[in-house]
Design a protein around this motif. Sequence first.
Motif, PDB file in Angstrom:
ATOM      1  N   ASP A 119       0.909  -1.326  -0.313  1.00 32.62           N
ATOM      2  CA  ASP A 119       0.143   0.235  -0.227  1.00 32.62           C
ATOM      3  C   ASP A 119       0.728   1.354  -0.116  1.00 32.62           C
ATOM      4  O   ASP A 119       1.668   1.386   0.980  1.00 32.62           O
ATOM      5  N   VAL A 120       0.457   2.301  -0.678  1.00 34.86           N
ATOM      6  CA  VAL A 120       0.751   3.169  -0.616  1.00 34.86           C
ATOM      7  C   VAL A 120      -0.121   4.718   0.303  1.00 34.86           C
ATOM      8  O   VAL A 120      -1.482   4.192  -0.410  1.00 34.86           O
ATOM      9  N   HIS A 121      -0.286   5.023   1.048  1.00 28.86           N
ATOM     10  CA  HIS A 121      -1.360   6.151   1.963  1.00 28.86           C
ATOM     11  C   HIS A 121      -0.221   8.002   1.407  1.00 28.86           C
ATOM     12  O   HIS A 121       0.142   7.607   1.303  1.00 28.86           O
ATOM     13  N   VAL A 122      -1.162   8.584   0.971  1.00 30.38           N
ATOM     14  CA  VAL A 122      -1.318   9.590   0.343  1.00 30.38           C
ATOM     15  C   VAL A 122      -2.483  10.291   1.447  1.00 30.38           C
ATOM     16  O   VAL A 122      -3.782  10.256   1.520  1.00 30.38           O
ATOM     17  N   ALA A 123      -2.096  11.211   2.194  1.00 33.07           N
ATOM     18  CA  ALA A 123      -2.881  12.745   1.857  1.00 33.07           C
ATOM     19  C   ALA A 123      -2.950  13.270   1.493  1.00 33.07           C
ATOM     20  O   ALA A 123      -1.820  14.458   1.097  1.00 33.07           O
ATOM     21  N   ILE A 124      -3.848  14.393   1.642  1.00 31.51           N
ATOM     22  CA  ILE A 124      -4.594  15.627   0.603  1.00 31.51           C
ATOM     23  C   ILE A 124      -4.521  16.441   1.261  1.00 31.51           C
ATOM     24  O   ILE A 124      -5.355  16.333   2.574  1.00 31.51           O
ATOM     25  N   ALA A 130      -5.249  21.696   7.031  1.00 30.20           N
ATOM     26  CA  ALA A 130      -5.954  20.969   7.051  1.00 30.20           C
ATOM     27  C   ALA A 130      -5.770  19.930   5.739  1.00 30.20           C
ATOM     28  O   ALA A 130      -6.305  19.845   4.915  1.00 30.20           O
ATOM     29  N   VAL A 131      -6.344  18.412   6.513  1.00 30.34           N
ATOM     30  CA  VAL A 131      -6.617  17.126   5.673  1.00 30.34           C
ATOM     31  C   VAL A 131      -7.734  17.246   5.199  1.00 30.34           C
ATOM     32  O   VAL A 131      -8.815  17.038   5.428  1.00 30.34           O
ATOM     33  N   THR A 132      -8.142  17.456   3.356  1.00 27.44           N
ATOM     34  CA  THR A 132      -9.134  17.459   2.941  1.00 27.44           C
ATOM     35  C   THR A 132      -9.277  16.451   2.200  1.00 27.44           C
ATOM     36  O   THR A 132     -10.768  15.833   1.909  1.00 27.44           O
TER      37      THR A 132
END
Length: 145
Positions: A119-124, A130-132
């Motif tokens: 898995d690759v985890h991504v935070a936008i 703020a994480v959207t």
Amino acid sequence: MSVGEMLTATVPMVRTLNLEYLETTAERAVLRLPDQAAFHNHVAGPHAGAMFTLAESASGAIVIAAFGDQLHRAVPLAVRAEIGYKKLAKGEVTATATLGRPVADVIAELDAGQRPEFDVHVAIQRADGAVTGEMTIAWTLRPNA
């Protein structure tokens, strides 16, 4: 040529959305989607599809940075993705990708003749931090025939 330069040159969607590669290492990839009216949704923020593409592109960048030295024997492929939109995004957004497994473990499976999956985890995030949105993309290294 850097990972960002290579992906910009070879992936037309990166150029279409004007994605910017801020950091690309085997530990983390950070991409930015500039605020562009042509890619807004009905509430004047970045369209969900543009944010999905941003996050998926960040995941691809870290995969190439981490496993680029394995391309002679395996092809990286996205297997599945899940995204959750958490807060309203406005303005520019960035996506930060991290690997869910150690690189050495994935390569050991490839060395053992397996088709590793990871898995690759991504935070936008918005500019205010703020994480959207959050996305998980499962990747595999498919051994060449």
